[in-house]
Design a protein around this motif. Structure first.
Motif, PDB file in Angstrom:
ATOM      1  N   VAL A 219      29.586  38.221 130.964  1.00 17.85           N
ATOM      2  CA  VAL A 219      28.615  38.198 129.871  1.00 17.85           C
ATOM      3  C   VAL A 219      29.413  37.893 128.607  1.00 17.85           C
ATOM      4  O   VAL A 219      30.001  38.777 127.984  1.00 17.85           O
ATOM      5  N   ALA A 220      29.453  36.618 128.244  1.00 12.64           N
ATOM      6  CA  ALA A 220      30.244  36.191 127.094  1.00 12.64           C
ATOM      7  C   ALA A 220      29.493  36.363 125.782  1.00 12.64           C
ATOM      8  O   ALA A 220      30.104  36.525 124.730  1.00 12.64           O
ATOM      9  N   LEU A 221      28.173  36.325 125.854  1.00 17.06           N
ATOM     10  CA  LEU A 221      27.338  36.382 124.656  1.00 17.06           C
ATOM     11  C   LEU A 221      26.386  37.565 124.794  1.00 17.06           C
ATOM     12  O   LEU A 221      25.425  37.511 125.568  1.00 17.06           O
ATOM     13  N   GLU A 222      26.676  38.630 124.069  1.00 22.23           N
ATOM     14  CA  GLU A 222      25.911  39.874 124.186  1.00 22.23           C
ATOM     15  C   GLU A 222      25.094  40.097 122.928  1.00 22.23           C
ATOM     16  O   GLU A 222      25.637  40.072 121.821  1.00 22.23           O
ATOM     17  N   VAL A 223      23.782  40.319 123.091  1.00 24.14           N
ATOM     18  CA  VAL A 223      22.879  40.453 121.949  1.00 24.14           C
ATOM     19  C   VAL A 223      22.032  41.712 122.102  1.00 24.14           C
ATOM     20  O   VAL A 223      22.010  42.342 123.160  1.00 24.14           O
ATOM     21  N   ASN A 224      21.319  42.040 121.028  1.00 20.70           N
ATOM     22  CA  ASN A 224      20.454  43.221 121.043  1.00 20.70           C
ATOM     23  C   ASN A 224      18.998  42.877 120.752  1.00 20.70           C
ATOM     24  O   ASN A 224      18.213  43.773 120.450  1.00 20.70           O
ATOM     25  N   ASP A 225      18.648  41.606 120.814  1.00 28.45           N
ATOM     26  CA  ASP A 225      17.238  41.269 120.627  1.00 28.45           C
ATOM     27  C   ASP A 225      16.889  40.041 121.458  1.00 28.45           C
ATOM     28  O   ASP A 225      17.738  39.194 121.755  1.00 28.45           O
ATOM     29  N   VAL A 226      15.621  39.966 121.832  1.00 36.21           N
ATOM     30  CA  VAL A 226      15.150  38.928 122.750  1.00 36.21           C
ATOM     31  C   VAL A 226      15.271  37.543 122.135  1.00 36.21           C
ATOM     32  O   VAL A 226      15.699  36.588 122.795  1.00 36.21           O
ATOM     33  N   HIS A 227      14.900  37.395 120.860  1.00 37.02           N
ATOM     34  CA  HIS A 227      14.892  36.068 120.255  1.00 37.02           C
ATOM     35  C   HIS A 227      16.291  35.482 120.135  1.00 37.02           C
ATOM     36  O   HIS A 227      16.479  34.275 120.314  1.00 37.02           O
ATOM     37  N   SER A 228      17.289  36.315 119.861  1.00 39.22           N
ATOM     38  CA  SER A 228      18.665  35.810 119.821  1.00 39.22           C
ATOM     39  C   SER A 228      19.101  35.334 121.197  1.00 39.22           C
ATOM     40  O   SER A 228      19.767  34.297 121.326  1.00 39.22           O
ATOM     41  N   LEU A 229      18.721  36.077 122.230  1.00 40.95           N
ATOM     42  CA  LEU A 229      19.043  35.653 123.597  1.00 40.95           C
ATOM     43  C   LEU A 229      18.429  34.287 123.894  1.00 40.95           C
ATOM     44  O   LEU A 229      19.105  33.379 124.393  1.00 40.95           O
ATOM     45  N   LEU A 230      17.165  34.129 123.580  1.00 40.81           N
ATOM     46  CA  LEU A 230      16.489  32.863 123.861  1.00 40.81           C
ATOM     47  C   LEU A 230      17.069  31.721 123.032  1.00 40.81           C
ATOM     48  O   LEU A 230      17.183  30.591 123.513  1.00 40.81           O
ATOM     49  N   ASP A 231      17.449  32.007 121.787  1.00 37.81           N
ATOM     50  CA  ASP A 231      18.056  30.973 120.932  1.00 37.81           C
ATOM     51  C   ASP A 231      19.360  30.476 121.534  1.00 37.81           C
ATOM     52  O   ASP A 231      19.635  29.263 121.538  1.00 37.81           O
ATOM     53  N   LEU A 232      20.182  31.377 122.033  1.00 34.48           N
ATOM     54  CA  LEU A 232      21.469  30.987 122.605  1.00 34.48           C
ATOM     55  C   LEU A 232      21.291  30.153 123.875  1.00 34.48           C
ATOM     56  O   LEU A 232      22.006  29.174 124.089  1.00 34.48           O
ATOM     57  N   VAL A 233      20.338  30.542 124.708  1.00 35.91           N
ATOM     58  CA  VAL A 233      20.054  29.743 125.905  1.00 35.91           C
ATOM     59  C   VAL A 233      19.484  28.387 125.496  1.00 35.91           C
ATOM     60  O   VAL A 233      19.811  27.345 126.090  1.00 35.91           O
ATOM     61  N   ASP A 234      18.652  28.379 124.456  1.00 30.27           N
ATOM     62  CA  ASP A 234      18.032  27.143 123.974  1.00 30.27           C
ATOM     63  C   ASP A 234      19.069  26.159 123.429  1.00 30.27           C
ATOM     64  O   ASP A 234      18.840  24.950 123.394  1.00 30.27           O
ATOM     65  N   GLU A 235      20.215  26.685 122.990  1.00 32.10           N
ATOM     66  CA  GLU A 235      21.298  25.820 122.521  1.00 32.10           C
ATOM     67  C   GLU A 235      22.287  25.487 123.646  1.00 32.10           C
ATOM     68  O   GLU A 235      23.347  24.908 123.403  1.00 32.10           O
TER      69      GLU A 235
END
Length: 294
Positions: A219-235
């Motif tokens: 898990v290289a990119l760890e976040v605490n909110d759903v929208h940040s997770l989706l943004d990172l996958v979207d990029e």
């Protein structure tokens, strides 16, 4: 031991500062200090380590804190139960929830609850499943909506809400997008993952599924909110394993079923104390959830 001593003790423990706790309680600092000293004399042990900047709990203080919180929660429930018998629901509803929980629309449910019970103060806390379970068990929350994380106990019970499978999300240009079929942990274990903090329910489910399959993942990119997770996958910075309903939050992403993980079900529950310890407000909220389907 007086209830006000316990109330003062809990306030100082939460604020880690006598002045701030006194201001919040609307008592004098000298009166608050005297109350804590009286409690320490009765228990024959220091409860705080005092410095010029803050106070911290001693080992004895930490032992007392959970019991004090539970006692105060029971006293509050007793007051609220008497008010409920008299036909008016008053007091506080302390609710916890994970982000984007399935099986309940929290905002809508609270709006309906407020219309039915306008004299109840609503307090909402968002956190991970592990922290929410601990706070319900300790009496700091009346109930919580979260992912099932452990078996029921004498301090905590769970009421099932819904269950759904986990899904892999990736960018349309990612190599997995061309697969067009379900994938296994073995097939995606080497990918870069975007995921939540380890205390969040979806992360716990995914970690357990990969561990059960004997697959290590990063898990290289760890976040605490759903929208940040989706943004990172979207990029296209990584892929994510999430509850199936997350796919509808970002339709442009490619969603693939995750197979070979029979135990990887995203099961959401309402976490409550045992029936005899549940507050009237918690019971009223669950009744609304059952009848209104909010």
């Amino acid at each position: 031991m007086e209830l006000r001593h316990l109330q003062h003790f809990v306030a100082v423990a939460e604020d880690q500062h006598f002045t701030r706790a006194a201001e919040r309680l609307m008592v004098s600092q000298s009166g608050l200090s005297a109350s804590i000293r009286a409690l320490e004399r009765e228990l024959q042990t220091p409860l705080f380590v005092r410095t010029t900047r803050r106070v911290t709990l001693t080992e004895a203080g930490r032992a007392l804190l959970s019991e004090a919180e539970r006692i105060l929660a029971q006293v509050r429930s007793a007051h609220e139960a008497v008010a409920a018998v008299q036909g008016v629901l008053r007091g506080t509803l302390a609710l916890g929830t994970e982000q984007c929980i399935a099986g309940v629309q929290v905002a809508r449910l609270l709006a309906v609850f407020r219309r039915h019970h306008p004299d109840v103060e609503i307090r909402l806390r968002q956190a991970g499943a592990g922290a929410l379970a601990e706070e319900v068990a300790a009496g700091r929350l009346d109930l919580a909506f979260a992912v099932r994380t452990r078996a029921d106990s004498d301090q905590l019970r769970s009421v099932p809400l819904t269950s759904e499978p986990m899904t892999v999300l990736c960018h349309p240009d990612h190599r997995l997008a061309t697969v067009g079929a379900a994938v296994t942990p073995e097939e995606i274990g080497g990918e870069v993952f975007v995921d939540f903090h380890p205390d969040w329910g979806p992360r716990r489910i995914t970690d357990a599924a990969f561990a059960s399959a004997g697959v290590r993942r990063t898990v290289a990119l760890e976040v605490n909110d759903v929208h940040s997770l989706l943004d990172l996958v979207d990029e296209n910075l990584g892929i994510a394993v999430v509850p199936r309903h997350f796919r509808h939050k970002r339709e442009a992403l490619t969603a693939l079923p995750l197979k070979g993980t029979d135990d990887a079900a995203y099961e959401t529950v309402a976490l409550l104390p045992p029936p005899q310890a549940a507050s009237p407000a918690a019971r009223a909220l669950m009744t609304l959830l059952e009848t209104e389907g909010a």
